[in-house]
Design a protein around this motif. Sequence first.
Motif, PDB file in Angstrom:
ATOM      1  N   ASN A 125     -69.787  34.089  -5.879  1.00 56.93           N
ATOM      2  CA  ASN A 125     -68.463  33.784  -5.357  1.00 56.93           C
ATOM      3  C   ASN A 125     -68.347  34.179  -3.892  1.00 56.93           C
ATOM      4  N   GLU A 126     -67.903  33.243  -3.074  1.00 54.23           N
ATOM      5  CA  GLU A 126     -67.880  33.444  -1.627  1.00 54.23           C
ATOM      6  C   GLU A 126     -66.990  34.614  -1.210  1.00 54.23           C
ATOM      7  N   ASP A 127     -65.865  34.780  -1.863  1.00 52.95           N
ATOM      8  CA  ASP A 127     -64.937  35.847  -1.486  1.00 52.95           C
ATOM      9  C   ASP A 127     -65.435  37.224  -1.905  1.00 52.95           C
ATOM     10  N   ASN A 128     -66.117  37.302  -3.037  1.00 53.33           N
ATOM     11  CA  ASN A 128     -66.455  38.599  -3.623  1.00 53.33           C
ATOM     12  C   ASN A 128     -67.872  39.085  -3.362  1.00 53.33           C
ATOM     13  N   LYS A 129     -68.790  38.199  -2.976  1.00 61.52           N
ATOM     14  CA  LYS A 129     -70.172  38.629  -2.785  1.00 61.52           C
ATOM     15  C   LYS A 129     -70.293  39.526  -1.556  1.00 61.52           C
ATOM     16  N   VAL A 130     -71.216  40.503  -1.637  1.00 62.65           N
ATOM     17  CA  VAL A 130     -71.385  41.472  -0.557  1.00 62.65           C
ATOM     18  C   VAL A 130     -72.828  41.506  -0.056  1.00 62.65           C
ATOM     19  N   SER A 131     -73.777  41.775  -0.958  1.00 60.96           N
ATOM     20  CA  SER A 131     -75.185  41.893  -0.556  1.00 60.96           C
ATOM     21  C   SER A 131     -76.109  41.488  -1.695  1.00 60.96           C
ATOM     22  N   LEU A 132     -77.326  41.070  -1.312  1.00 63.18           N
ATOM     23  CA  LEU A 132     -78.342  40.639  -2.283  1.00 63.18           C
ATOM     24  C   LEU A 132     -79.707  41.151  -1.854  1.00 63.18           C
ATOM     25  N   PHE A 133     -80.465  41.636  -2.834  1.00 63.52           N
ATOM     26  CA  PHE A 133     -81.857  42.073  -2.654  1.00 63.52           C
ATOM     27  C   PHE A 133     -82.729  41.280  -3.615  1.00 63.52           C
ATOM     28  N   VAL A 134     -83.851  40.757  -3.130  1.00 64.70           N
ATOM     29  CA  VAL A 134     -84.822  40.072  -3.990  1.00 64.70           C
ATOM     30  C   VAL A 134     -86.222  40.558  -3.614  1.00 64.70           C
ATOM     31  N   ARG A 135     -87.021  40.862  -4.627  1.00 68.27           N
ATOM     32  CA  ARG A 135     -88.410  41.272  -4.379  1.00 68.27           C
ATOM     33  C   ARG A 135     -89.342  40.588  -5.377  1.00 68.27           C
ATOM     34  N   TYR A 136     -90.447  40.060  -4.852  1.00 67.91           N
ATOM     35  CA  TYR A 136     -91.524  39.522  -5.679  1.00 67.91           C
ATOM     36  C   TYR A 136     -92.744  40.431  -5.487  1.00 67.91           C
ATOM     37  N   ILE A 137     -93.306  40.902  -6.587  1.00 68.81           N
ATOM     38  CA  ILE A 137     -94.442  41.829  -6.556  1.00 68.81           C
ATOM     39  C   ILE A 137     -95.665  41.136  -7.135  1.00 68.81           C
ATOM     40  N   ASP A 138     -96.752  41.122  -6.379  1.00 65.61           N
ATOM     41  CA  ASP A 138     -98.006  40.532  -6.849  1.00 65.61           C
ATOM     42  C   ASP A 138     -98.579  41.409  -7.961  1.00 65.61           C
ATOM     43  N   ILE A 139     -98.742  40.847  -9.151  1.00 66.00           N
ATOM     44  CA  ILE A 139     -99.174  41.628 -10.317  1.00 66.00           C
ATOM     45  C   ILE A 139    -100.620  42.088 -10.180  1.00 66.00           C
ATOM     46  N   ALA A 140    -101.440  41.340  -9.471  1.00 63.41           N
ATOM     47  CA  ALA A 140    -102.850  41.712  -9.312  1.00 63.41           C
ATOM     48  C   ALA A 140    -103.037  42.833  -8.299  1.00 63.41           C
ATOM     49  N   THR A 141    -102.242  42.806  -7.220  1.00 69.13           N
ATOM     50  CA  THR A 141    -102.471  43.753  -6.120  1.00 69.13           C
ATOM     51  C   THR A 141    -101.381  44.815  -5.957  1.00 69.13           C
ATOM     52  N   GLY A 142    -100.196  44.549  -6.489  1.00 68.22           N
ATOM     53  CA  GLY A 142     -99.086  45.478  -6.323  1.00 68.22           C
ATOM     54  C   GLY A 142     -98.341  45.334  -5.009  1.00 68.22           C
ATOM     55  N   THR A 143     -98.786  44.425  -4.153  1.00 68.25           N
ATOM     56  CA  THR A 143     -98.086  44.199  -2.889  1.00 68.25           C
ATOM     57  C   THR A 143     -96.826  43.367  -3.141  1.00 68.25           C
ATOM     58  N   TRP A 144     -95.862  43.452  -2.212  1.00 67.67           N
ATOM     59  CA  TRP A 144     -94.612  42.740  -2.453  1.00 67.67           C
ATOM     60  C   TRP A 144     -94.038  42.098  -1.206  1.00 67.67           C
ATOM     61  N   GLU A 145     -93.130  41.147  -1.477  1.00 63.78           N
ATOM     62  CA  GLU A 145     -92.297  40.525  -0.448  1.00 63.78           C
ATOM     63  C   GLU A 145     -90.850  40.844  -0.793  1.00 63.78           C
ATOM     64  N   THR A 146     -90.028  41.106   0.216  1.00 67.74           N
ATOM     65  CA  THR A 146     -88.633  41.453  -0.004  1.00 67.74           C
ATOM     66  C   THR A 146     -87.723  40.581   0.853  1.00 67.74           C
ATOM     67  N   ARG A 147     -86.582  40.203   0.273  1.00 72.76           N
ATOM     68  CA  ARG A 147     -85.543  39.509   1.026  1.00 72.76           C
ATOM     69  C   ARG A 147     -84.231  40.269   0.842  1.00 72.76           C
ATOM     70  N   ILE A 148     -83.487  40.432   1.932  1.00 72.65           N
ATOM     71  CA  ILE A 148     -82.169  41.062   1.895  1.00 72.65           C
ATOM     72  C   ILE A 148     -81.177  40.136   2.586  1.00 72.65           C
ATOM     73  N   VAL A 149     -80.043  39.896   1.945  1.00 73.48           N
ATOM     74  CA  VAL A 149     -78.976  39.089   2.537  1.00 73.48           C
ATOM     75  C   VAL A 149     -77.686  39.909   2.494  1.00 73.48           C
ATOM     76  N   ASN A 150     -77.013  40.043   3.619  1.00 74.96           N
ATOM     77  CA  ASN A 150     -75.742  40.748   3.712  1.00 74.96           C
ATOM     78  C   ASN A 150     -74.665  39.822   4.228  1.00 74.96           C
ATOM     79  N   LYS A 151     -73.498  39.834   3.584  1.00 68.62           N
ATOM     80  CA  LYS A 151     -72.391  39.024   4.076  1.00 68.62           C
ATOM     81  C   LYS A 151     -71.894  39.569   5.407  1.00 68.62           C
ATOM     82  N   ASN A 152     -71.869  40.896   5.521  1.00 69.14           N
ATOM     83  CA  ASN A 152     -71.493  41.540   6.782  1.00 69.14           C
ATOM     84  C   ASN A 152     -72.693  41.562   7.721  1.00 69.14           C
ATOM     85  N   GLN A 153     -72.558  40.946   8.844  1.00 69.00           N
ATOM     86  CA  GLN A 153     -73.674  40.863   9.791  1.00 69.00           C
ATOM     87  C   GLN A 153     -73.333  41.599  11.091  1.00 69.00           C
TER      88      GLN A 153
END
Length: 237
Positions: free
Chosen positions: A209-237
């Motif tokens: 919801n556009e009015d109520n959303k604040v922040s989002l975190f997403v992470r994908y972790i490589d199961i073979a190596t344990g390395t990861w990628e992260t994305r962060i989105v904040n409504k407040n910039q």
Amino acid sequence: MKIVSMEQELRSNAYPGRGIVIGKTPDGTKAAAAYFIMGRSENSRNRVFVEEGDGIRTQAFDPAKLTDPSLIIYAPVRVLGNKTIVTNGDQTDTIYRGMDRQLTFEQSLRSREFEPDGPNYTPRISGILHIENGSYNFAMSILKSSNGDPASCCRFTYAYEKPLCGEGRFIHTYMHDGDPLPSFEGEPKRVEIPDDIDAFTELLWNSLNEDNKVSLFVRYIDIATGTWETRIVNKNQ
């Protein structure tokens, strides 16, 4: 349990509160985790996610407007060895300390209950991803009042061994908007997880919801190596 559309789940609910999604990509190579926060009050909306070590922390966007940090400033994500902890409160630290002392995920949470924010008594939702030697499993927990009565704490833990490719589980704090806010009910929902972290991030953020959303975190972790990628989105910039 029927698999549901993550997009439809979020678009049809103006206020699920805070939510955790954990699963596995269709190609089977990555563990996926997402955490979002929403807010109705100025204090709750005055937040951003910032990276801290291997995890993240909530932080006031405008420190001058911060009125009560007790339930809104915390570390939602921390990493302990091959375990990634994701929660909606300072129980992240409780789980981290407990598992560092060889307690289980469930045992670590025995010392905690739902949040003391009556009349909502917001559930504490938590997740843990465990990756070791190319294998992956995860668990989720919810601690909530008994139908809004703070005299009783209901504890539910859901463990997922050998997660299926392309699937995840979604748990959130509130069934929907209300006064008081009704706690989440039932087993974590079965949802689809895509291979592309950017596509998943975009889908989640655009569906909240556009009015109520604040922040989002997403992470994908490589199961073979344990390395990861992260994305962060904040409504407040």
